[in-house]
Each structure stands twice: as structure tokens, then as C-alpha cells.
Design a protein around this motif. Sequence first.
Motif, PDB file in Angstrom:
ATOM      1  N   ILE A 201       0.844  -1.189   0.000  1.00  0.00           N
ATOM      2  CA  ILE A 201       0.000   0.000   0.000  1.00  0.00           C
ATOM      3  C   ILE A 201       0.881   1.241   0.000  1.00  0.00           C
ATOM      4  CG2 ILE A 201      -0.137   0.242   2.517  1.00  0.00           C
ATOM      5  CD1 ILE A 201      -3.149   0.926   2.141  1.00  0.00           C
ATOM      6  N   TYR A 202       0.325   2.339  -0.432  1.00  0.00           N
ATOM      7  CA  TYR A 202       1.009   3.629  -0.423  1.00  0.00           C
ATOM      8  C   TYR A 202       1.376   3.976   1.020  1.00  0.00           C
ATOM      9  CZ  TYR A 202       1.576   8.695  -1.210  1.00  0.00           C
ATOM     10  OH  TYR A 202       2.049   9.986  -1.263  1.00  0.00           O
ATOM     11  N   ALA A 203       2.667   4.013   1.324  1.00  0.00           N
ATOM     12  CA  ALA A 203       3.150   4.053   2.702  1.00  0.00           C
ATOM     13  C   ALA A 203       2.708   5.262   3.524  1.00  0.00           C
ATOM     14  CB  ALA A 203       4.669   3.940   2.720  1.00  0.00           C
ATOM     15  N   PRO A 204       2.594   6.482   2.956  1.00  0.00           N
ATOM     16  CA  PRO A 204       2.169   7.610   3.789  1.00  0.00           C
ATOM     17  C   PRO A 204       0.835   7.394   4.504  1.00  0.00           C
ATOM     18  CG  PRO A 204       3.145   8.446   1.794  1.00  0.00           C
ATOM     19  CD  PRO A 204       3.052   6.954   1.626  1.00  0.00           C
ATOM     20  N   LEU A 205      -0.054   6.593   3.940  1.00  0.00           N
ATOM     21  CA  LEU A 205      -1.322   6.306   4.619  1.00  0.00           C
ATOM     22  C   LEU A 205      -1.067   5.498   5.891  1.00  0.00           C
ATOM     23  CD1 LEU A 205      -3.557   5.372   1.533  1.00  0.00           C
ATOM     24  CD2 LEU A 205      -3.119   7.631   2.534  1.00  0.00           C
ATOM     25  N   TYR A 206      -0.149   4.567   5.800  1.00  0.00           N
ATOM     26  CA  TYR A 206       0.256   3.783   6.973  1.00  0.00           C
ATOM     27  C   TYR A 206       0.960   4.685   7.989  1.00  0.00           C
ATOM     28  CZ  TYR A 206       2.769   0.302   9.764  1.00  0.00           C
ATOM     29  OH  TYR A 206       3.275  -0.443  10.802  1.00  0.00           O
TER      30      TYR A 206
ATOM     31  N   LEU B  33      -4.707   0.392  -7.318  1.00  0.00           N
ATOM     32  CA  LEU B  33      -3.679   0.072  -6.339  1.00  0.00           C
ATOM     33  C   LEU B  33      -2.326   0.652  -6.729  1.00  0.00           C
ATOM     34  CD1 LEU B  33      -2.906  -1.505  -3.777  1.00  0.00           C
ATOM     35  CD2 LEU B  33      -2.449  -3.481  -5.243  1.00  0.00           C
ATOM     36  N   ASN B  34      -1.688   1.288  -5.766  1.00  0.00           N
ATOM     37  CA  ASN B  34      -0.305   1.745  -5.902  1.00  0.00           C
ATOM     38  C   ASN B  34       0.484   1.126  -4.760  1.00  0.00           C
ATOM     39  OD1 ASN B  34       2.127   3.147  -6.175  1.00  0.00           O
ATOM     40  ND2 ASN B  34       1.349   4.964  -5.138  1.00  0.00           N
ATOM     41  N   PRO B  35       1.428   0.220  -5.073  1.00  0.00           N
ATOM     42  CA  PRO B  35       1.998  -0.099  -6.387  1.00  0.00           C
ATOM     43  C   PRO B  35       1.228  -1.208  -7.110  1.00  0.00           C
ATOM     44  CG  PRO B  35       3.163  -1.300  -4.695  1.00  0.00           C
ATOM     45  CD  PRO B  35       2.143  -0.462  -3.974  1.00  0.00           C
ATOM     46  N   SER B  36       1.514  -1.360  -8.376  1.00  0.00           N
ATOM     47  CA  SER B  36       1.079  -2.430  -9.296  1.00  0.00           C
ATOM     48  C   SER B  36       0.024  -1.980 -10.290  1.00  0.00           C
ATOM     49  CB  SER B  36       0.583  -3.688  -8.572  1.00  0.00           C
ATOM     50  OG  SER B  36      -0.799  -3.632  -8.297  1.00  0.00           O
TER      51      SER B  36
ATOM     52  N   TYR C 268       4.997  -2.949 -10.790  1.00  0.00           N
ATOM     53  CA  TYR C 268       5.615  -3.643  -9.658  1.00  0.00           C
ATOM     54  C   TYR C 268       6.278  -4.901 -10.202  1.00  0.00           C
ATOM     55  CZ  TYR C 268       5.595  -3.987  -4.487  1.00  0.00           C
ATOM     56  OH  TYR C 268       5.920  -3.982  -3.151  1.00  0.00           O
ATOM     57  N   ILE C 269       7.549  -5.076  -9.884  1.00  0.00           N
ATOM     58  CA  ILE C 269       8.350  -6.135 -10.498  1.00  0.00           C
ATOM     59  C   ILE C 269       8.845  -7.096  -9.428  1.00  0.00           C
ATOM     60  CG2 ILE C 269      10.461  -6.600 -11.814  1.00  0.00           C
ATOM     61  CD1 ILE C 269      10.022  -3.741 -13.035  1.00  0.00           C
TER      62      ILE C 269
END
Length: 401
Positions: A120-125, A172-175, A327-328
Motif C-alpha cells: 500500500i502507499y506508505a504515507p497512509l500507513y 492500487l499503488n503499487p502495481s 511492480y516487479i
Amino acid sequence: MKNIQERIECSQVRWNNKSCQEKFGIHDKDCLCLWIADSDLPLSDEINKYLVERTKHPYYGYNTLDQNFIDSFLKYHKEVRGQDIDLKDVFFTPGTVFSFSNVLQAISQENDGVLMNTPIYAPLYNVSSLLKREINIVRLQNIDERFYFDFQQIEKAFKEKNIKVFVMVSPLNPSGRIWEHDELKQIVELCKKYNVYIISDEIHCDVIFGDKKFVSMLDFFTDYKNIIVLTSVNKTFNIAGVQVGWGIIKDKEIYNKVKETLALTHTMEVPNIFAQALMEGCFKEGNDFFVKSMDLYKKNYLWMKEYLINNIEGIKVMELESTFLPYICFKQTKISNEDMKDLLWHKAKVLVQFNEDFVDDDKYSYFRINVATTFEIIQEACYRIATVINNFKKEKLTNEK
């Protein structure tokens, strides 16, 4: 590289020496900066002229909503996004994370449970943690390089934990995964069953590839009242530096709570003068710029995917349905995260973000690369990545013999 030099001169974070040094421990003139989620493409003159015209009026006092902006804003939502919204349901802020922080404070208290699916987009966490919410993680399931909700584990958490808020990123970010209507409907039904608020970050909703259709949580307002949608056009038109976002809430009780929380920060209730002018230009004149941007992102992604898969054994690239942030997965290369960081950052000098930046455990072995740049930079980045990984494998094999 002309665009890149101009970005450096304009103090853009992505190519800034100090920012990259702090983030990656490296930066020199040979680094290819493919990390933070903005684009290297300059805004078109057709859009930019709206900002230029506004600067010809030497009045920069406190402002209200300009009617031209309002009309173009509502028209964009209706004609481009297919959303017939009412301005009285909208609140403006300096950005999506700012919106998220205030919404979370309005609808929950310290120690309340917040459920997130990772990656998940880390700033939300990070914001949830700083606000002392009890964060519960349910990892998305990766099936054939496509993420899926784990509904069983989500409901288990709702039953057993004090979950007050479900946080999702859509797409979804990332992917770049686009959630299907039936998947979102099931999320809404679960949240309604357990009386859990839904906060949906939909900032990438315009950046859609192929025939996939984006489904907004706005579509479920009639089914469930406890839904808050956060959005912007920062990713659509590459204007993150303007710092503007907005939320949409149909329920008046929730809306008023959020407005009361925003009042505590004495935040202006309308976008600033320049943001309104520039967004009006985006809404009215932005289609050509957006189409050209999307064509380039798609070209870059498809070339990158084919090249990496064909030239690096064990690399898997997730299908990019939305965003410009594929996303790799490199787990099958049997290279550790620490070794891969060293290879990409210090040997190849390609600055990308790894799964830890998306609240994802080390063992999953992913990196995210930003393809919103020139085709030449994507080519050079892929050449470098393939070279350092394959050389590392050869050296390791030689040493083992």
C-alpha cells in the motif's frame, strides 16, 4: 535529457541531489531517478497559459472559488469520470495525504483499529501510525502476478479486532491493479456488516490502460453511507507541486465532522489562486496532453516488460492496468533484497523503490519503477538493470564452482 535538466533546475524532488542522497545514499550525474510518483513530461502550453494569464492580474489576496473553475471542475467529473457530483459534498485540501489525516481524525480515535491491505502507499500507513491508530495488515494475495483481496482474512480481522476504518488505494499503488465492481461490492458489504468506515484513495483513477473500467467507491454511496473518497488530478496532469486534492462525502454527518477537523488547522477551504487557474486549464485543455502522456507510459511499460522478462531469468512484471508504476517481482532470481538494492542503486545507478516502501515484508522481493519518463531513459535503465543482475549471477556461479 533536456526535460531532466529543466526539472533539476526547478528543484523537483525526483531528480534533486539532496533528496536522492537522503533516500538512497547515492546521487551523481549518472543516476536515473525512477522512484517518486510524478512524471518527467512538461505540461503543455495550452494548459500552462491559464496560469500565465492569472499572473497578469496583480491581486493575490484571500480568494474564494472562481466560477470558471467550479464549472470546469464539475464538468470534468461528469464528462470524463462519469461522476455526477454535488459541490456541497466536496471539501478541498492541500493534498490527498492531508485529506486522509483529517478524515481519519474525524471518524476515529486513538487506539481504534485501522485495516489496510499491503502492499500500500506508505504515507497512509505512516499517518495512521503517527495518529496512534491500531494498524492491522491483511496482505493482498498474489495469484499469477495479479493482486486479490483476501476476503476471508479481512472478515476475520473485522470480527476479532476493533476495526473502525478500512483504508484502500484504488487503483492500487503499487502495481496498478484495478478493482472489479464485484470485488468492491463485497468490500462494501463486509464494511456495512461490521459498521466499518471506508476511506478510498482514488488519486490514480484517470490513468487507466486498455479496456479496463475504473469503478469508484462513489458508485456505492446509495448502498452504504460510511464512504469517503479522496482524489485529485495530480497524477493525471502531473501537477503534484501545486498541492491540491479533494474529498467527496455524501453523508452530511461525516462531512460535517471532517469540516470541523479541518477547521482546527485553519486550512483554507478552497484551492489557492494558482491551483484553480492551472486546474481549469487541465480540465478544459488537458485531453491532448493526457492522451500523449498515456501513449508514452504504455509504450515504456510494454517495452520494459518484454525486455526485462526476456533478458533476466526469474523476473516477473505485474500486469499494469493503471498508474505508471509497475511492480516487479525478482524473488525467482534468488537475489536478496539487500543485494538487489546494491545492484540497482549503486552498480546500475537506477533509483527505484523496493517493497519495504509499501509496507511489504522483505521476503516478497519486489521493486517499483516509474515509467513516466522518456523512452530513452527507460531503455537505458533496463539495459543497466539487466547488465548488473546478469553479471552478479555469473560471478556468483563462478565463485560457487
